[in-house]
Design a protein around this motif. Structure first.
Motif, mmCIF file in Angstrom:
data_model
loop_
_atom_site.group_PDB
_atom_site.id
_atom_site.type_symbol
_atom_site.label_atom_id
_atom_site.label_comp_id
_atom_site.label_asym_id
_atom_site.label_seq_id
_atom_site.Cartn_x
_atom_site.Cartn_y
_atom_site.Cartn_z
ATOM 1 N N ALA A 1 -5.947 12.734 2.358
ATOM 2 C CA ALA A 1 -6.512 11.526 1.840
ATOM 3 C C ALA A 1 -5.586 10.595 1.732
ATOM 4 N N ALA A 2 -4.511 10.913 0.969
ATOM 5 C CA ALA A 2 -3.439 10.022 0.804
ATOM 6 C C ALA A 2 -2.981 9.286 2.025
ATOM 7 N N LEU A 3 -2.605 10.062 2.987
ATOM 8 C CA LEU A 3 -2.161 9.374 4.156
ATOM 9 C C LEU A 3 -3.265 8.716 4.719
ATOM 10 N N GLN A 4 -4.696 8.870 4.969
ATOM 11 C CA GLN A 4 -5.557 8.233 5.665
ATOM 12 C C GLN A 4 -5.799 6.662 4.658
ATOM 13 N N GLU A 5 -5.692 6.844 3.340
ATOM 14 C CA GLU A 5 -5.796 5.719 2.536
ATOM 15 C C GLU A 5 -4.565 4.934 2.756
ATOM 16 N N GLY A 6 -3.304 5.390 2.771
ATOM 17 C CA GLY A 6 -2.263 4.589 2.992
ATOM 18 C C GLY A 6 -2.188 3.882 4.433
ATOM 19 N N LEU A 7 -2.484 4.587 5.495
ATOM 20 C CA LEU A 7 -2.688 4.010 6.909
ATOM 21 C C LEU A 7 -3.668 2.789 6.737
ATOM 22 N N SER A 8 -5.103 3.113 6.023
ATOM 23 C CA SER A 8 -6.157 1.941 5.930
ATOM 24 C C SER A 8 -5.427 0.733 5.269
ATOM 25 N N THR A 9 -4.655 1.277 4.321
ATOM 26 C CA THR A 9 -4.167 -0.181 3.413
ATOM 27 C C THR A 9 -3.173 -1.052 4.316
ATOM 28 N N ALA A 10 -2.444 -0.055 5.058
ATOM 29 C CA ALA A 10 -1.541 -0.598 5.873
ATOM 30 C C ALA A 10 -2.159 -1.665 6.914
ATOM 31 N N PHE A 11 -3.146 -1.014 7.343
ATOM 32 C CA PHE A 11 -3.820 -1.908 8.550
ATOM 33 C C PHE A 11 -4.580 -2.997 8.063
ATOM 34 N N ARG A 12 -5.134 -3.052 6.786
ATOM 35 C CA ARG A 12 -5.606 -4.040 6.118
ATOM 36 C C ARG A 12 -4.887 -5.166 5.809
ATOM 37 N N MET A 13 -3.628 -4.875 5.380
ATOM 38 C CA MET A 13 -2.362 -5.800 5.232
ATOM 39 C C MET A 13 -1.961 -6.571 6.423
ATOM 40 N N THR A 14 -2.402 -6.207 7.503
ATOM 41 C CA THR A 14 -1.951 -6.890 8.536
ATOM 42 C C THR A 14 -3.012 -7.953 8.952
ATOM 43 N N ARG A 15 -4.172 -8.015 8.156
ATOM 44 C CA ARG A 15 -5.101 -8.852 8.237
ATOM 45 C C ARG A 15 -5.265 -9.689 7.098
ATOM 46 N N PRO A 16 -4.723 -11.006 7.122
ATOM 47 C CA PRO A 16 -4.684 -11.718 5.701
ATOM 48 C C PRO A 16 -6.050 -12.020 5.296
ATOM 49 N N ASP A 17 -7.103 -12.142 6.281
ATOM 50 C CA ASP A 17 -8.340 -12.510 5.814
ATOM 51 C C ASP A 17 -9.123 -11.563 5.261
ATOM 52 N N ASP A 18 -8.679 -10.078 5.235
ATOM 53 C CA ASP A 18 -9.256 -9.058 4.901
ATOM 54 C C ASP A 18 -8.940 -8.772 3.185
ATOM 55 N N LYS A 19 -9.991 -8.941 2.241
ATOM 56 C CA LYS A 19 -9.617 -8.957 0.997
ATOM 57 C C LYS A 19 -9.747 -7.637 0.086
ATOM 58 N N ARG A 20 -10.367 -6.483 1.124
ATOM 59 C CA ARG A 20 -10.594 -5.133 0.650
ATOM 60 C C ARG A 20 -9.497 -4.144 0.181
ATOM 61 N N PHE A 21 -8.168 -4.519 0.659
ATOM 62 C CA PHE A 21 -7.259 -3.775 0.314
ATOM 63 C C PHE A 21 -6.638 -3.789 -1.244
ATOM 64 N N VAL A 22 -6.147 -2.797 -1.744
ATOM 65 C CA VAL A 22 -5.762 -2.776 -3.033
ATOM 66 C C VAL A 22 -4.369 -2.392 -3.186
ATOM 67 N N THR A 23 -3.581 -2.540 -4.149
ATOM 68 C CA THR A 23 -2.174 -2.081 -4.075
ATOM 69 C C THR A 23 -2.093 -0.804 -4.698
ATOM 70 N N GLU A 24 -3.022 -0.049 -5.290
ATOM 71 C CA GLU A 24 -2.795 1.487 -5.556
ATOM 72 C C GLU A 24 -3.948 2.079 -5.295
ATOM 73 N N VAL A 25 -3.934 3.346 -4.708
ATOM 74 C CA VAL A 25 -5.160 3.917 -4.279
ATOM 75 C C VAL A 25 -4.593 5.318 -4.985
ATOM 76 N N HIS A 26 -5.736 5.814 -5.978
ATOM 77 C CA HIS A 26 -5.344 6.974 -6.657
ATOM 78 C C HIS A 26 -5.914 8.292 -6.119
ATOM 79 N N ILE A 27 -5.075 9.205 -5.993
ATOM 80 C CA ILE A 27 -5.942 10.464 -5.156
ATOM 81 C C ILE A 27 -5.439 11.360 -6.270
ATOM 82 N N GLU A 28 -6.900 11.974 -6.859
ATOM 83 C CA GLU A 28 -6.807 12.985 -7.903
ATOM 84 C C GLU A 28 -6.075 14.190 -7.774
#
Length: 343
Positions: A287-314
């Motif tokens: 889950a940590a890897l998937q969320e990290g990759l998703s965040t990285a992908f979204r950060m390459t798209r400046p029009d995508d506002k869905r990413f956050v700077t911290e994803v908490h894995i319990e």
């Protein structure tokens, strides 16, 4: 790859972040047609993400490779390149990070080894305009773009909770091995443990030992102090320091002395199976890897506002009751297959 191409990619990364600021302006300030055209172009632009692992000798490496392949399959225009030192090493990770700047990657993910040695390298990539996401372990003051993984203080709290489970029907006394002052990972974990232990209730620390994160010292402390206190309820290890230098066939403690370990690496599973370890504290690496990759992908798209700077894995407490299910999940992670947890 030649320098001109690398410079072009770096410039493009900088423009992406400049573009993100532009899109915060009122709609009237930007032509709707231009925005639509730019978004359509960006939707088809290939994205290359570099993922740097701890080491190819680590249990995490097959999971990194498999998760990268699965992410590529789910995102056809994304290429995920996975690289790692042959043996876990902050020096080798720094070399891979340095090379990433000249190879035109759109984003970088890294699973840092247990050290703050990468702080400067992470900041260098971020300052060059390339999103960099830390996975599994955060590095304070590194200027990283985002983090995906567990909270170290929550790992400590979960370890205290595990003590309550293990000591339900035995002496509620513990020996505590920590590395409180060695780095912020260990100090946060120690602080979380000490804050949660009173909530668990009735657990008394007989002896508290600081190994400074040194495996040889940790092993020496465990061996010498266990002889002095042979009847404690359990030993609590806030990481696997002594086990790193202990031969697999050797026991850390004598018969009847059990361990609560804040680490669930598969290397330690045989000790869980034979009863030396009664509880481990884990988190969902996939889950940590998937969320990290998703965040990285979204950060390459400046029009995508869905990413956050911290994803908490319990954090999770693993005991004999859920150990088999945890093993099954790891097997699926190595294949890049989803592993939903039971409710």
């Amino acid at each position: 790859m030649n320098g001109r191409f690398a410079d072009h990619r770096h410039a493009r990364g900088a423009l992406r972040f400049m573009a993100a600021a532009v899109f915060t302006l009122p709609v009237s300030a930007i032509g709707a047609c231009d925005r639509t055209s730019n978004n359509r172009h960006r939707d088809f632009e290939p994205v290359r993400i570099l993922v740097i692992g701890e080491g190819k000798d680590e249990s995490s490496w097959p999971v990194i490779e498999a998760t990268g392949r699965a992410f590529e399959s789910a995102h056809p225009r994304v290429t995920v390149i996975t690289e790692s030192p042959a043996v876990a090493s902050p020096k080798e990770q720094k070399a891979l990070l340095k090379g990433a700047l000249t190879r035109g990657f759109d984003a970088v993910c890294v699973l840092p080894v247990p050290s703050d040695a990468l702080r400067g390298s992470v900041s260098e990539i971020a300052n060059a305009g390339v999103p960099i996401i830390l996975i599994g372990r955060d590095i304070k003051d590194s200027q990283r773009s985002a983090y995906s993984g567990p909270s170290q203080s929550e790992l400590g709290r979960a370890t205290a909770t595990a003590c309550g489970k293990v000591l339900e029907n035995r002496s509620r006394t513990i020996m505590l091995l920590h590395a409180n002052e060695s780095n912020h990972h260990n100090s946060d974990r120690f602080r979380g443990f000490m804050q949660e232990l009173p909530v668990v209730g009735g657990v008394h620390i007989v002896r508290e030992m600081n190994c400074d994160g040194e495996s040889s010292r940790a092993l020496q402390l465990c061996k010498s102090e266990s002889r002095k206190y042979p009847r404690v309820g359990c030993w609590v290890l806030l990481d696997d320091w002594p086990l790193r230098v202990l031969r697999p066939e050797d026991r850390l403690f004598g018969l009847g002395i059990t361990i609560v370990l804040c680490n669930a690496d598969p290397a330690h599973w045989p000790r869980m199976e034979d009863g030396q370890i009664q509880a481990m504290v884990a988190y969902d690496l996939q889950a940590a890897l998937q969320e990290g990759l998703s965040t990285a992908f979204r950060m390459t798209r400046p029009d995508d506002k869905r990413f956050v700077t911290e994803v908490h894995i319990e954090s999770e407490v693993i005991t004999e009751d859920n150990f088999a299910e945890f093993r099954t999940r790891w097997a699926l992670w190595r294949q890049g297959r989803p592993s939903p947890r039971d409710p």
